[in-house]
Design a protein around this motif. Structure first.
Motif, PDB file in Angstrom:
ATOM      1  N   THR A 113       1.415  -1.353   0.217  1.00 59.73           N
ATOM      2  CA  THR A 113       0.500   0.384   0.371  1.00 59.73           C
ATOM      3  C   THR A 113       1.036   1.315  -0.072  1.00 59.73           C
ATOM      4  O   THR A 113       0.454   2.251   0.404  1.00 59.73           O
ATOM      5  CB  THR A 113      -0.934   0.402   1.160  1.00 59.73           C
ATOM      6  OG1 THR A 113      -0.023   0.030   2.198  1.00 59.73           O
ATOM      7  CG2 THR A 113      -2.024  -0.982   1.387  1.00 59.73           C
ATOM      8  N   HIS A 149      -5.796   4.749  -0.602  1.00 57.59           N
ATOM      9  CA  HIS A 149      -5.176   4.571   0.880  1.00 57.59           C
ATOM     10  C   HIS A 149      -4.115   4.746   0.643  1.00 57.59           C
ATOM     11  O   HIS A 149      -3.202   4.280   0.722  1.00 57.59           O
ATOM     12  CB  HIS A 149      -5.626   4.855   1.915  1.00 57.59           C
ATOM     13  CG  HIS A 149      -5.262   5.615   2.719  1.00 57.59           C
ATOM     14  ND1 HIS A 149      -4.915   7.194   3.143  1.00 57.59           N
ATOM     15  CD2 HIS A 149      -4.257   5.090   3.991  1.00 57.59           C
ATOM     16  CE1 HIS A 149      -4.506   7.014   3.754  1.00 57.59           C
ATOM     17  NE2 HIS A 149      -3.736   6.219   5.147  1.00 57.59           N
ATOM     18  N   ARG A 200       0.054   4.417   2.217  1.00 57.04           N
ATOM     19  CA  ARG A 200       0.117   4.712   3.804  1.00 57.04           C
ATOM     20  C   ARG A 200       2.030   4.632   3.352  1.00 57.04           C
ATOM     21  O   ARG A 200       2.631   4.164   3.085  1.00 57.04           O
ATOM     22  CB  ARG A 200      -0.089   3.302   4.241  1.00 57.04           C
ATOM     23  CG  ARG A 200      -0.805   3.014   4.717  1.00 57.04           C
ATOM     24  CD  ARG A 200      -1.240   2.147   5.606  1.00 57.04           C
ATOM     25  NE  ARG A 200      -3.045   2.134   6.731  1.00 57.04           N
ATOM     26  CZ  ARG A 200      -3.805   0.647   6.857  1.00 57.04           C
ATOM     27  NH1 ARG A 200      -2.844  -0.407   6.166  1.00 57.04           N
ATOM     28  NH2 ARG A 200      -4.517   0.883   7.435  1.00 57.04           N
ATOM     29  N   GLU A 236       3.502   3.235   8.941  1.00 55.62           N
ATOM     30  CA  GLU A 236       2.309   3.400   9.368  1.00 55.62           C
ATOM     31  C   GLU A 236       2.198   1.881   8.584  1.00 55.62           C
ATOM     32  O   GLU A 236       1.757   0.761   9.769  1.00 55.62           O
ATOM     33  CB  GLU A 236       0.881   3.346   8.377  1.00 55.62           C
ATOM     34  CG  GLU A 236       1.337   5.622   8.320  1.00 55.62           C
ATOM     35  CD  GLU A 236       0.268   6.553   7.447  1.00 55.62           C
ATOM     36  OE1 GLU A 236      -0.130   7.593   7.425  1.00 55.62           O
ATOM     37  OE2 GLU A 236       0.165   5.919   6.360  1.00 55.62           O
ATOM     38  N   GLN A 237       3.093   1.100   7.940  1.00 51.27           N
ATOM     39  CA  GLN A 237       2.631  -0.294   7.401  1.00 51.27           C
ATOM     40  C   GLN A 237       3.729  -1.060   8.941  1.00 51.27           C
ATOM     41  O   GLN A 237       2.690  -2.042   8.768  1.00 51.27           O
ATOM     42  CB  GLN A 237       3.269  -0.848   6.269  1.00 51.27           C
ATOM     43  CG  GLN A 237       2.612   0.027   4.870  1.00 51.27           C
ATOM     44  CD  GLN A 237       3.608  -0.091   4.257  1.00 51.27           C
ATOM     45  OE1 GLN A 237       4.522  -0.012   4.441  1.00 51.27           O
ATOM     46  NE2 GLN A 237       3.011  -1.548   2.853  1.00 51.27           N
TER      47      GLN A 237
END
Length: 541
Positions: free
Chosen positions: A17, A36, A38, A42-43
């Motif tokens: 992502t 979205h 990322r 965040e992942q």
């Protein structure tokens, strides 16, 4: 397969992502991912939360392997963030459970090369197919005859090659696209595997002798032809083969055997660290190695060579060593001695009661060791009687129960401190953490090869060294032993795993500098620090 799907299925290129919209359009990924975008941070946070929800070490490892198999960059970003926590999960001790359950949990080949002893003519093609055009610089190969403390696990042992390479990248920074795990399937003598319908390897007894060594020779030749700038790391080969292979190739190619050399380096570094704390000389010590197999003899050889470097004659140095194996103290007339054991055996005439020296306690009473190192896989062998006997003859007994996994350790660190009133200088083969005893917090060093081999191998590669010789290896041990503050109460003999990347870099620079000093580095390489920095890979998109 569509271009976008190829990228998502390539762990070396996949960002999941994190692909930006511009990248998705360029790479044919539009519509293949949620909208979205990322960041890697965040992942990583999302993945770590999922990791924490898992109840057992094996389930946590299974999740991490799913990440590893789909997105190498994210995996190593996570591992750098949580290296102390992840090390025992991706490697020792949880990897032992993973190997035992390999067939049941098999999902992907993890970009390894699987070689079949029955088809030496296919080696070149198999290696090339597994590399898939990648610039391979580092190979970890195993035939899995001597996995950790659990023995012969056939093709299941490929996990040990994969795990070692994970640590190389996490600790030292080798590009994960430049590594290749290799399993040499020569059969197995493990009856459980031979009778298991789910076993994925050759269902035959281990091939030995001329056919085996001819296969190894051809494998080395093909590696040198396909990947001429690579380091060939041999891992968990058996007692009868590991030393023969190392002896044959050590002076000819860039190669390393972790069980012989790595265990020897980390043990030497630990003893040097103990000497820093006790303020004693290594040349004044008496060494007892309990377990005279591949690891035990590698340790004895490394310590012996250090004594000679520090001024003892070979004859004087030899007198400092006692080998104990399942027969007891090894004498020059003991049956079945290996070539590596023979230089360190004793003569019966040295003792009043040689025939009684058949167990560890009797030997400790007779020789008064000051350093005792265990690689025996005999749980509890360093018991209270043995330890108290040893401690009665030396002020700061140096005791390293190195066998792993946990269930095979010769002793627990807490017991060693209790039985010696806190005087023992301890390193363990598995994580022991900090132990509070009589108001002092004792940091227990982990004599894990992971503390040393990544820096050693990476330094040799960065310098493009022609070979990895004993001087380079000794330099690595000295670099590692100088990191801990020896005057701190409860100081560890070895640095903690949470500083793994820091001291791996120090070791790499030291090894590269040794190669340069000896004239063994590649053309134009004369700055060790620069060579290491230029080769270091970072986990970022």
């Amino acid at each position: 397969m569509r271009k976008g799907m190829q990228i998502l299925n390539d762990p070396f290129k996949n960002k999941g992502t994190a692909f930006t919209m511009a990248e998705r359009k360029e790479l044919g990924l539009l519509g293949l991912l949620p909208n979205h975008v990322r960041t890697i941070e965040e992942q990583a946070a999302e993945t770590y939360a999922l990791y924490e929800s898992k109840d057992s070490g094996i389930e946590k490892r299974h999740l991490l392997m799913e990440i590893f198999n789909t997105n190498r960059t994210l995996f190593f970003y996570l591992m750098k963030e949580h290296i102390t926590e992840f090390m025992p999960v991706v490697y020792d001790p949880v990897i032992a459970e993973s190997i035992e359950q390999y067939d049941e949990r098999y999902l992907r080949p993890q970009d390894a090369a699987y070689l079949d002893i029955n088809h030496p003519e296919d080696i070149k093609e198999e290696l090339a197919d597994a590399a898939d055009g990648r610039d391979i610089r580092l190979i970890v190969v195993t035939d899995a005859e001597g996995i950790l403390g659990i023995g012969d696990w056939g093709v299941n042992g490929v996990d040990i090659s994969v795990g070692k390479l994970m640590v190389y990248t996490a600790a030292a920074g080798i590009n994960p696209a430049q590594v290749l795990p290799v399993s040499i399937d020569v059969g197995t003598d493990n009856e459980k595997l031979l009778n298991d319908p789910n076993y994925l390897g050759n269902r035959e007894k281990r091939v030995r002798g001329d056919q085996y060594f001819a296969f190894i020779d051809r494998f080395v030749t093909e590696v040198e032809g396909l990947f001429p700038r690579s380091l060939l790391h041999f891992e968990d080969f058996g007692r009868g083969t590991a030393a023969k292979i190392l002896d044959k190739y050590q002076d000819k190619i860039l190669t390393f055997n972790d069980d012989i050399q790595g265990t020897g380096i980390i043990s030497l570094a630990g003893v040097l660290g103990a000497m820093n704390i006790s303020k004693e000389k290594i040349t004044d010590q008496t060494f007892l190695t309990f377990g005279a197999g591949t690891a035990g003899m590698g340790i004895a050889k490394m310590l012996f060579e250090e004594l000679v470097r520090q001024g003892l004659s070979p004859e004087e140095a030899k007198k400092r060593f006692y080998l104990v194996d399942k027969q007891g103290l090894l004498f020059d007339d003991t049956e079945g001695l290996t070539p590596k054991q023979k230089p360190f055996t004793r003569q019966r005439v040295e003792f009043d009661n040689p025939d009684e020296l058949t167990d560890l306690l009797a030997v400790v009473k007779a020789v008064h060791p000051t350093v005792m190192i265990g690689t025996s896989t005999q749980p509890g062998a360093f018991n209270e009687a043995v330890v108290k006997e040893m401690a009665s003859h030396t002020k700061r007994p140096v005791i390293f129960p190195l066998s792993n996994p946990t269930k095979l350790a010769e002793a627990k660190a807490a017991d060693l401190l209790k039985w010696t009133d806190g005087r023992a200088l301890v390193a363990t083969g598995i994580p022991a953490g900090t132990i509070d005893y009589n108001g002092v917090s004792y940091d227990i060093g982990q004599a894990n090869n992971a503390l040393i081999y990544p820096g050693v191998g990476f330094g040799a590669l960065a310098a493009q060294a022609k070979v990895l010789n004993n001087d380079m290896i000794a330099a690595a041990a000295h670099a590692l032993s100088g990191i801990v503050d020896p005057d701190q109460p409860g100081a560890a003999v070895l640095p903690p795993v949470n500083k793994l990347t820091e001291f791996s870099k120090k070791v790499a620079i030291t090894v590269a500098q040794s190669a340069i000093n000896q004239g063994l580095a590649g053309e134009g390489i004369n700055d060790a620090k620069k060579a290491v920095e230029e080769m270091t890979w970072e986990a970022k998109y």
